[in-house]
Design a protein around this motif. Structure first.
Motif, PDB file in Angstrom:
ATOM      1  N   ARG A  52      22.182  94.170  60.096  1.00 34.57           N
ATOM      2  CA  ARG A  52      22.109  92.976  61.166  1.00 34.57           C
ATOM      3  C   ARG A  52      22.630  93.647  62.377  1.00 34.57           C
ATOM      4  O   ARG A  52      22.219  93.315  63.580  1.00 34.57           O
ATOM      5  CB  ARG A  52      23.095  91.679  60.522  1.00 34.57           C
ATOM      6  N   LEU A 102      16.009  88.242  58.847  1.00 36.25           N
ATOM      7  CA  LEU A 102      16.997  88.426  58.210  1.00 36.25           C
ATOM      8  C   LEU A 102      17.469  86.989  57.718  1.00 36.25           C
ATOM      9  O   LEU A 102      17.478  85.903  58.476  1.00 36.25           O
ATOM     10  CB  LEU A 102      18.370  89.095  58.762  1.00 36.25           C
ATOM     11  N   ASP A 126      27.496  93.669  57.557  1.00 33.46           N
ATOM     12  CA  ASP A 126      26.008  93.576  57.281  1.00 33.46           C
ATOM     13  C   ASP A 126      25.496  94.632  58.228  1.00 33.46           C
ATOM     14  O   ASP A 126      25.319  94.265  59.503  1.00 33.46           O
ATOM     15  CB  ASP A 126      25.367  92.478  57.697  1.00 33.46           C
TER      16      ASP A 126
END
Length: 337
Positions: A193, A287, A190
């Motif tokens: 992130r 997120l 990700d």
């Protein structure tokens, strides 16, 4: 596999695949930077103002490639760490490229607090400690085998060494003056992130510098890139940084000098992306749960298959720089390759 692209940093163009150069001198220090202004992904350079960009990717980043999963990446580096500095770096990430990429990070104080995330064997850290005292530098990587190589390097003895996750950094908010990550984002399940974490750990006015791959345009290179790991497009880097809250996003293109500016095959190390944290505190971006839970049990047979397929795909990218080096020797200087 030849390229018909001319070279020369002046050839900036908007192509169907996004913003790119028709050709560029990757090795020289006169490369233009792409500077992002505002929040609407408006690309500007000295030569050309480009309208709002759109992000186009072959698959969502939430569907990691075979070696983009953390457990497969762990085993990949278990073996590649043996010859990382002597085999991989000479073809893809030279000292000249490293120093050129780090120039954009503004490492202008010996007392700066720096975190090198995904620091691996300490190759990029060796460039950082030319400008920052080693005692102020922390190297973080998920691979104990890579970090074991760091411990063998005398000039990095004073650096702090931490085993950790780039998507969940063990640093307090507003901790560092500079965040550097080279050759790591391609293994993040990700990436958004990870960049959000970069924002969080930096102080107000701190600068992040991510050095990573660029997506190929040649069909065979795209095929192997999509199997192996994440090769972001420049538009994706820009979007991830801006969504995290960063400002003054800039991209500097780099590459081995013997490529003569060719980027169509993709580059494992192809750009240095920098951005500034405008305010203190955490990123404004919210997120959901992590894409990959490393604590969750997985089928060992599945890991083995993914590891073998991904590693096989990586062999292609070990051969590309050899091919480009040979072309550089054969094709007369001054002509595109």
């Amino acid at each position: 596999m030849g390229s018909s692209l001319p070279y020369g940093a002046q050839h900036l163009a908007l192509t169907p695949n996004g913003l790119g150069f028709n050709g560029s001198n990757l090795h020289g220090r006169n490369l233009p930077k792409i500077k992002l202004v505002g929040r609407n992904c408006n690309l500007r350079s000295k030569k050309l103002a480009v309208p709002r960009c759109s992000v186009s990717i072959p698959r969502p980043a939430s569907q990691p490639r075979f070696i983009q999963h953390k457990k497969e990446a762990f085993w990949f580096y278990r073996f590649i760490s043996i010859a990382y500095d002597s085999v991989l770096n000479p073809g893809h990430y030279t000292e000249a490229m490293r120093d050129d990429a780090l120039e954009a990070a503004d490492l202008n104080s010996r007392d700066a607090i720096v975190v090198d995330v995904g620091g691996g064997t300490g190759f990029t850290t060796s460039g950082i400690v030319k400008h920052v005292d080693a005692k102020n530098v922390t190297i973080l990587d998920q691979s104990p085998h890579q970090l074991a190589k760091v411990k063998e390097k005398e000039h990095l003895k004073e650096c702090k060494i931490i085993e950790g996750d780039a998507e969940d950094l063990p640093f307090e908010t507003d901790y560092a003056d500079r965040y550097v990550s080279a050759g790591s984002i391609e293994y993040w399940p990700d990436p958004q992130r990870g960049i959000k974490e970069a924002y969080r750990v930096l102080k107000k006015g701190g600068k992040a510098c991510i050095i990573g791959p660029v997506y190929p345009t040649f069909w065979l290179s795209r095929f192997f890139a999509d199997i192996w790991m994440l090769f972001p497009k420049e538009e994706e880097y820009i979007e991830w940084f801006q969504k995290a809250g960063f400002e003054d996003v800039q991209i500097k293109r780099i590459g081995p000098k013997w490529y003569r500016g060719v980027r169509r095959f993709g580059l494992i190390i192809g750009c240095s992306v920098t951005a500034v944290k405008p305010t203190s505190g955490d990123s404004p971006l919210q997120l959901g749960p992590k894409v990959e839970d490393i604590e969750k049990p997985v089928n060992p047979f599945q890991i083995l298959i993914r590891f073998l397929v991904g590693t096989t795909a990586s062999i292609y990218y070990l051969l590309v720089p050899v091919y480009m080096w040979l072309k550089n020797q054969i094709v007369p200087k001054g002509r595109p390759i």
